[in-house]
Design an enzyme around this catalytic site. Structure first.
Site, PDB file in Angstrom:
ATOM      1  N   SER A 190       0.797  -1.225   0.000  1.00  0.00           N
ATOM      2  CA  SER A 190       0.000   0.000   0.000  1.00  0.00           C
ATOM      3  C   SER A 190       0.833   1.279   0.000  1.00  0.00           C
ATOM      4  O   SER A 190       0.365   2.303  -0.464  1.00  0.00           O
ATOM      5  CB  SER A 190      -0.947  -0.004   1.192  1.00  0.00           C
ATOM      6  OG  SER A 190      -0.233  -0.184   2.386  1.00  0.00           O
ATOM      7  N   HIS A 218      -5.396  -4.221  -1.718  1.00  0.00           N
ATOM      8  CA  HIS A 218      -5.166  -3.153  -2.694  1.00  0.00           C
ATOM      9  C   HIS A 218      -5.093  -3.694  -4.115  1.00  0.00           C
ATOM     10  O   HIS A 218      -4.415  -3.127  -4.973  1.00  0.00           O
ATOM     11  CB  HIS A 218      -3.887  -2.387  -2.361  1.00  0.00           C
ATOM     12  CG  HIS A 218      -4.042  -1.495  -1.176  1.00  0.00           C
ATOM     13  ND1 HIS A 218      -4.579  -0.233  -1.254  1.00  0.00           N
ATOM     14  CD2 HIS A 218      -3.780  -1.702   0.133  1.00  0.00           C
ATOM     15  CE1 HIS A 218      -4.612   0.315  -0.057  1.00  0.00           C
ATOM     16  NE2 HIS A 218      -4.128  -0.564   0.807  1.00  0.00           N
ATOM     17  N   LYS A 249     -12.426  -1.069   0.000  1.00  0.00           N
ATOM     18  CA  LYS A 249     -11.656  -0.259  -0.953  1.00  0.00           C
ATOM     19  C   LYS A 249     -12.336  -0.331  -2.328  1.00  0.00           C
ATOM     20  O   LYS A 249     -13.372   0.285  -2.527  1.00  0.00           O
ATOM     21  CB  LYS A 249     -10.205  -0.718  -0.974  1.00  0.00           C
ATOM     22  CG  LYS A 249      -9.551  -0.648   0.416  1.00  0.00           C
ATOM     23  CD  LYS A 249      -8.069  -0.891   0.372  1.00  0.00           C
ATOM     24  CE  LYS A 249      -7.474  -1.214   1.740  1.00  0.00           C
ATOM     25  NZ  LYS A 249      -7.575  -0.125   2.729  1.00  0.00           N
TER      26      LYS A 249
END
Ligand SMILES: Cc1ncc(COP(=O)(O)O)c(C=O)c1O
Lengths: 415, 88
Positions: A190, A218, A249
């Site tokens: 990240s 991610h 996310k």
């Protein structure tokens, strides 16, 4: 009531210390839905300012997508607001099972279990599946939630240098006396936006009888040709033993996470993982929204394709402007400034120009590695990026950092 | 620099510094509090010492404080070494 002055003073002193060290975090209040264009109150009490957001994990731009919102509304109406129960008492609805099946299909695994968050999935997994007879070997840059999960587990803990396969192999050899070895890594890291060498990791795992644990928070939804994640990108679909990921996310951005992988490992979590057993069921409205997300991202790769285009375009703009960026292929693009104070000043000046981005510095990243982390979204249109780069150039000129490399930047900062 | 100090220092450099990282490691460089050695990797450092120096360091003594400098680590080794020679 025993919060005596001595207690209050002790905490206040500590808070003052955080401030003095320049590490105090302040929230900025957003008065709009999450998006590329947001309305921000900062500092608290000031007039609301319109900004371009370039630091959200809203990779696929689904956080405020009308179809996701509609599906969430429908879920609220048909399944209610909350379950008032953990999963195994009376907290599992048909839609929980449905979402778990959709995730299993999408990630190419054998089974999936929802957790309140990916932090919880990581906190609970290791303790549920490993003990003193095993060893966990983690990349040194894995996410904090994995570090916490490893701390809660009795298995031996070890690490390897970031993405250093030679070092990982040494560690695997060193631990051949253990019952099992588990290699632990993030898919996309990240802070740097670089990807794990999963193909090489899987090869080593096969050579040394190790399991592979991947946190793809991610990456899920957009990395790989059809967005399945880092394992798709690296050509090792079906070869990862455990994947944890978040719904917070790209996959809608609300909350929730999961453990997905080998049937037996997932079952162990269902039986033993404490954050699963002792925390409330993911709310129906979120499950309903996430089901729509899964439908949208499997119907077409349009969003991940657009995100890829945006990331490439943005990287190009930054490089042409003379910024020092971390190379990579992900939509996480760190603009390196190296100096903590400079990163903070830079972010503040960007905000004055209507660009919302944040500076990261020690202890979030290593000392002398301060940066502005920019993150792209499929919700960005080209014009957002064109406006943003003008602001970056203006602020870059003000701080005289354009065209400078690491050495010069550090020298400029007086480090 | 005695033999154990050199052994420990070399190990720390090889194990923890990335290529191109030219930070100097002296006997008093803070390793854990300085962010060079993470607390997880202390375990491998301890195993390495136990193997190479023929010592058993009780878990209770292998604290981040005790492991924070090369000097501290060497002192710990000496404390638990039962007068055996170092086998390098
Ligand atoms: C790599 C990684 N894992 C896990 C998490 C935690 O996810 P969640 O917000 O679902 O707890 C994050 C979020 O910051 C992350 O970046």
């Amino acid at each position: 009531m025993a919060f005596i002055d001595a207690f209050r003073n002790r905490y206040q002193t500590e808070i003052d210390g955080i401030k003095a060290a320049g590490l105090f975090k302040e929230e900025r209040y957003i008065h709009s839905p999450q998006s590329s264009d947001i309305e921000v109150e900062f500092p608290a009490g000031s007039k609301i300012k319109k900004c371009i957001n370039i630091c959200a994990n809203n990779y696929l731009g689904l956080s405020s997508h009308p179809e996701v919102i509609a599906a969430a509304h429908a879920g609220l109406d048909s399944r209610g607001y909350g379950m008032s129960s953990v999963r195994f008492i009376c907290g599992t609805q048909d839609i929980h099972r449905e979402l778990e099946n959709r995730l299993t299909e999408f990630l190419g695994t054998e089974d999936t279990l929802l957790f309140p968050s990916c932090m919880d999935a990581n906190a609970g997994f290791f303790e549920a599946c490993l003990n003193e007879q095993d060893v966990m070997i983690a990349d040194r840059l894995v996410h904090a939630s994995i570090v916490d999960g490893m701390r809660l587990c009795k298995a031996m803990q070890d690490t390897f240098k970031h993405s250093d396969m030679g070092h990982l192999e040494e560690k695997l050899q060193e631990h051949m006396d253990k019952r099992s070895r588990m290699i632990i890594t993030d898919g996309v890291f990240s802070m740097d936006g670089d990807m794990a060498k999963l193909d090489e990791i899987v090869e080593l795992a096969e050579k040394y009888d190790a399991m592979v644990f991947l946190d793809d928070s991610h990456a899920s939804g957009f990395i790989g040709r059809t967005g399945r994640g880092t394992h798709e990108h690296c050509g090792v679909l079906g070869k990862i033993d455990v994947i944890t990921t978040t719904l917070g996310k790209a996959l809608g951005g609300a909350s929730g996470g999961c453990v997905s992988g080998r049937r037996e490992l997932v079952e162990m979590c269902r039986q033993r993982a404490r954050p699963f057993l002792f925390s409330n069921s993911v709310a129906p409205v979120i499950v309903a929204g996430a089901l729509k997300v899964m439908e949208l991202i499997t119907a077409t790769t349009e969003r991940r394709d657009k995100l890829e285009w945006n990331a490439k375009y943005w990287r190009g703009l930054l490089k042409d402007a003379g910024f020092d960026i971390k190379e990579g292929e992900s939509p996480i693009v760190p603009v390196m400034l190296y100096d903590a104070k400079l990163a903070q000043d830079f972010a503040r000046d960007l905000f004055d120009e209507g660009i919302y981005a944040v500076g990261f510095f020690f202890p979030v990243v290593a000392k002398g590695q301060a940066r502005i982390r920019t993150q792209l979204s499929a919700a960005h249109e080209k014009h957002h990026l064109d406006v943003a780069i003008e602001a970056f150039k203006k602020v870059g000129e003000k701080h005289a950092v354009l065209g400078l490399g690491k050495k010069e930047l550090l020298a400029r900062a007086g480090a | 620099m005695d033999e154990i100090t050199k052994l420990v220092r070399d190990y720390v450099i090889r194990e923890y510094l990335e290529e191109g990282d030219d930070r100097e490691i002296t006997e008093t460089t803070p390793l854990i509090s300085g962010g060079i050695v993470d607390s997880f990797s202390m375990v491998s450092l301890k195993r390495f010492l136990e193997k190479k120096c023929n010592v058993q360091i009780p878990d209770a003594c292998a604290t981040p404080d005790a492991f924070d400098t090369v000097q501290g680590i060497v002192a710990l080794v000496h404390r638990f070494q039962k007068a055996q020679p170092v086998t390098v």
